[in-house]
Design a protein around this motif. Structure first.
Motif: not given
Length: 237
Positions: A1-4, A26-29, A180-181, A186-188
């Motif tokens: 979901m999020l890749k830096i 950061i992966k889904k869930g 939500l997860c 996903s939550i950061f």
């Protein structure tokens, strides 16, 4: 979901990097904690993720899309709660929530359902008709949280989300984050409350002077210790 990917950001004429070659995924869930001392580069990273701060070095992908090249599409998938919310104080609470929901094109019936659900959960339903300028800091924080949740984001990015919340509201937020997860979001988030990070997060990253110094599953990082001890040890090195 999020890749830096190889993300760096410099400020000023001396070229000193606030963030230096950061790589995270950061992966889904997942609930992913991002911790570090003041000035470590947390807020710079977060503002780059949500498209507030421009950058030239590296890439940030939201659900496979570049935040630099597809900013509108990425922002439609994100909800962002800053550490110091700046909201339209001349509006009433309900006007503000309707405004945010309409921007994200939430259908009227769903908008009404979610506003009522979260305003009840965070105990500000009776105050939604009041002007925001009359709200306390904690009430403003609750309103911003509800505005982030009302469009069901795929990625929730939070910077010190528990500051100003009473214990009951903090508990409610932690419950919502997990729900939500469980539904695939996903939550950061960044927080100085390390006990919350340790108990709530699946993974954690520790940043120091702009560089990543530790990243992995919370259980693997802390071992037989606690996150506060690990954090203090790493920052003394």
């Amino acid at each position: 979901m999020l890749k830096i990917i190889n993300f760096s950001k410099s400020y000023g004429n001396n070229g000193k990097k606030a963030v230096d070659n950061l790589n995270l995924e950061i992966k889904k869930g997942e609930i992913f904690g991002f911790i570090g001392h003041n000035g470590a580069g947390k807020t710079t990273t977060i503002k780059a993720i949500v498209g507030i701060t421009e950058f030239n070095e590296g890439e940030i992908l939201i659900d496979g899309l570049s935040i630099k090249e597809n900013d509108i599409e990425c922002k439609n998938k994100i909800a962002y709660i800053p550490d110091d919310p700046d909201i339209y104080s001349s509006l009433t609470g309900i006007q503000y929530l309707n405004f945010i929901a309409d921007i994200y094109q939430v259908e009227a019936e769903e908008k009404e359902r979610l506003i009522k659900k979260y305003a009840t959960m965070f105990e500000i339903l009776p105050n939604l008709g009041d002007i925001i300028s009359t709200y306390s800091h904690g009430m403003k924080q609750k309103l911003v949280i509800i505005s982030a949740l009302v469009h069901s984001p795929k990625l929730l990015v939070l910077d010190e989300p528990f500051v100003g919340l009473d214990p009951k509201s903090a508990f409610a937020l932690k419950k919502v984050m997990r729900e939500l997860c469980n539904d695939g979001a996903s939550i950061f988030f960044s927080s100085h409350v390390l006990e919350v990070v340790e108990k709530l997060c699946d993974k954690v990253a520790i940043i120091k002077n702009g560089k990543l110094i530790k990243c992995g599953n919370v259980s693997d990082i802390i071992g037989d210790e606690n996150l506060e001890s690990i954090f203090l040890e790493l920052n003394e090195q």
